[in-house]
Design a protein around this motif. Sequence first.
Motif, PDB file in Angstrom:
ATOM      1  N   UNK A  87      11.622  -8.972  -2.662  1.00 59.33           N
ATOM      2  CA  UNK A  87      11.655  -7.845  -3.590  1.00 59.33           C
ATOM      3  C   UNK A  87      11.961  -6.573  -2.839  1.00 59.33           C
ATOM      4  N   UNK A  88      12.737  -5.695  -3.460  1.00 53.62           N
ATOM      5  CA  UNK A  88      13.026  -4.377  -2.907  1.00 53.62           C
ATOM      6  C   UNK A  88      12.256  -3.370  -3.742  1.00 53.62           C
ATOM      7  N   UNK A  89      11.471  -2.533  -3.085  1.00 52.28           N
ATOM      8  CA  UNK A  89      10.622  -1.592  -3.808  1.00 52.28           C
ATOM      9  C   UNK A  89      11.395  -0.358  -4.248  1.00 52.28           C
ATOM     10  N   UNK A  90      11.102   0.091  -5.465  1.00 51.76           N
ATOM     11  CA  UNK A  90      11.559   1.387  -5.937  1.00 51.76           C
ATOM     12  C   UNK A  90      10.326   2.270  -6.116  1.00 51.76           C
ATOM     13  N   UNK A  91      10.489   3.488  -6.585  1.00 48.63           N
ATOM     14  CA  UNK A  91       9.360   4.414  -6.704  1.00 48.63           C
ATOM     15  C   UNK A  91       8.274   3.878  -7.630  1.00 48.63           C
ATOM     16  N   UNK A  92       8.673   3.259  -8.727  1.00 43.55           N
ATOM     17  CA  UNK A  92       7.699   2.752  -9.689  1.00 43.55           C
ATOM     18  C   UNK A  92       6.880   1.601  -9.121  1.00 43.55           C
ATOM     19  N   UNK A  93       7.525   0.702  -8.394  1.00 44.88           N
ATOM     20  CA  UNK A  93       6.786  -0.431  -7.834  1.00 44.88           C
ATOM     21  C   UNK A  93       5.863   0.018  -6.697  1.00 44.88           C
ATOM     22  N   UNK A  94       6.265   1.026  -5.931  1.00 44.41           N
ATOM     23  CA  UNK A  94       5.378   1.555  -4.883  1.00 44.41           C
ATOM     24  C   UNK A  94       4.151   2.180  -5.525  1.00 44.41           C
ATOM     25  N   UNK A  95       4.361   2.922  -6.604  1.00 40.56           N
ATOM     26  CA  UNK A  95       3.244   3.544  -7.322  1.00 40.56           C
ATOM     27  C   UNK A  95       2.301   2.474  -7.872  1.00 40.56           C
ATOM     28  N   UNK A  96       2.864   1.404  -8.427  1.00 43.23           N
ATOM     29  CA  UNK A  96       2.058   0.303  -8.967  1.00 43.23           C
ATOM     30  C   UNK A  96       1.213  -0.344  -7.874  1.00 43.23           C
ATOM     31  N   UNK A  97       1.810  -0.572  -6.691  1.00 41.28           N
ATOM     32  CA  UNK A  97       1.079  -1.189  -5.586  1.00 41.28           C
ATOM     33  C   UNK A  97      -0.023  -0.264  -5.064  1.00 41.28           C
ATOM     34  N   UNK A  98       0.248   1.048  -5.040  1.00 44.43           N
ATOM     35  CA  UNK A  98      -0.774   2.003  -4.590  1.00 44.43           C
ATOM     36  C   UNK A  98      -1.937   2.061  -5.570  1.00 44.43           C
ATOM     37  N   UNK A  99      -1.640   2.003  -6.866  1.00 45.15           N
ATOM     38  CA  UNK A  99      -2.692   2.016  -7.880  1.00 45.15           C
ATOM     39  C   UNK A  99      -3.583   0.786  -7.784  1.00 45.15           C
ATOM     40  N   UNK A 100      -3.023  -0.341  -7.385  1.00 49.03           N
ATOM     41  CA  UNK A 100      -3.787  -1.588  -7.252  1.00 49.03           C
ATOM     42  C   UNK A 100      -4.341  -1.794  -5.848  1.00 49.03           C
ATOM     43  N   UNK A 101      -4.270  -0.774  -5.007  1.00 51.32           N
ATOM     44  CA  UNK A 101      -4.807  -0.799  -3.635  1.00 51.32           C
ATOM     45  C   UNK A 101      -4.240  -1.945  -2.806  1.00 51.32           C
ATOM     46  N   UNK A 102      -2.951  -2.211  -2.961  1.00 53.47           N
ATOM     47  CA  UNK A 102      -2.294  -3.255  -2.181  1.00 53.47           C
ATOM     48  C   UNK A 102      -1.408  -2.631  -1.113  1.00 53.47           C
ATOM     49  N   UNK A 103      -1.003  -1.381  -1.307  1.00 63.78           N
ATOM     50  CA  UNK A 103      -0.093  -0.709  -0.380  1.00 63.78           C
ATOM     51  C   UNK A 103      -0.789  -0.496   0.960  1.00 63.78           C
ATOM     52  N   UNK A 104      -0.159  -0.871   2.078  1.00 62.01           N
ATOM     53  CA  UNK A 104      -0.788  -0.716   3.398  1.00 62.01           C
ATOM     54  C   UNK A 104      -0.994   0.755   3.760  1.00 62.01           C
ATOM     55  N   UNK A 105      -2.143   1.057   4.353  1.00 60.77           N
ATOM     56  CA  UNK A 105      -2.464   2.430   4.759  1.00 60.77           C
ATOM     57  C   UNK A 105      -1.478   2.960   5.795  1.00 60.77           C
ATOM     58  N   UNK A 106      -0.908   2.074   6.608  1.00 63.45           N
ATOM     59  CA  UNK A 106       0.021   2.495   7.652  1.00 63.45           C
ATOM     60  C   UNK A 106       1.313   3.066   7.072  1.00 63.45           C
ATOM     61  N   UNK A 107       1.635   2.705   5.830  1.00 64.81           N
ATOM     62  CA  UNK A 107       2.870   3.162   5.208  1.00 64.81           C
ATOM     63  C   UNK A 107       2.669   4.354   4.276  1.00 64.81           C
ATOM     64  N   UNK A 108       1.446   4.874   4.198  1.00 66.27           N
ATOM     65  CA  UNK A 108       1.208   6.054   3.366  1.00 66.27           C
ATOM     66  C   UNK A 108       1.801   7.246   4.091  1.00 66.27           C
ATOM     67  N   UNK A 109       2.700   7.950   3.405  1.00 65.65           N
ATOM     68  CA  UNK A 109       3.401   9.069   4.027  1.00 65.65           C
ATOM     69  C   UNK A 109       2.558  10.325   3.950  1.00 65.65           C
ATOM     70  N   UNK A 110       2.562  11.095   5.033  1.00 71.98           N
ATOM     71  CA  UNK A 110       1.816  12.349   5.071  1.00 71.98           C
ATOM     72  C   UNK A 110       2.608  13.424   4.331  1.00 71.98           C
ATOM     73  N   UNK A 111       1.878  14.249   3.600  1.00 66.74           N
ATOM     74  CA  UNK A 111       2.538  15.352   2.912  1.00 66.74           C
ATOM     75  C   UNK A 111       2.791  16.471   3.913  1.00 66.74           C
ATOM     76  N   UNK A 112       3.891  17.159   3.735  1.00 61.54           N
ATOM     77  CA  UNK A 112       4.230  18.273   4.605  1.00 61.54           C
ATOM     78  C   UNK A 112       3.322  19.452   4.269  1.00 61.54           C
ATOM     79  N   UNK A 113       2.776  20.064   5.296  1.00 56.24           N
ATOM     80  CA  UNK A 113       1.903  21.202   5.084  1.00 56.24           C
ATOM     81  C   UNK A 113       2.711  22.397   4.595  1.00 56.24           C
TER      82      UNK A 113
END
Length: 150
Positions: A87-113
Amino acid sequence: MSLRNKRKHVMNEAQWEDQRLPLRNQYIVKVLRSMGNNLHMVKKPCGEVHYVSMPTKFRRSIWIKRGNYVLVEPILEGKKVKAEIVKIFNKDSIKFYKENNIWPEEFVENKILEVKDDDIDFFENLNRNYHIQYCSEDSSDSGRGTEVED
């Protein structure tokens, strides 16, 4: 089936219009670069780097670029190529995985200050060399410097 309809169905399958959770043997990776011949260098959340292959049904319909996230499934044959893209992730599928706590913490992008007005001097363009030439007090610039590019 026309080529256009086939590509549409392949795209839907690759991006899963209905959101599904990964199976036990599937995992999320980040694409580091394309190696050619439908091979991609990817990085696991643990930091391990290896190659994955693009399945035949996706090859002429879907393109992956550096920085994309994909879901892969391990394959047994081969020493260098260790997985195949599912599967290739798009914005919606990444959001779905984050909501279900499946997205790896290492891939969480830092927001620019946010940059404050005081911090603007902190950033400088290192690609250009600027030298400041100060004019004499007699000139009309009243002693203000002018930038000259090398």
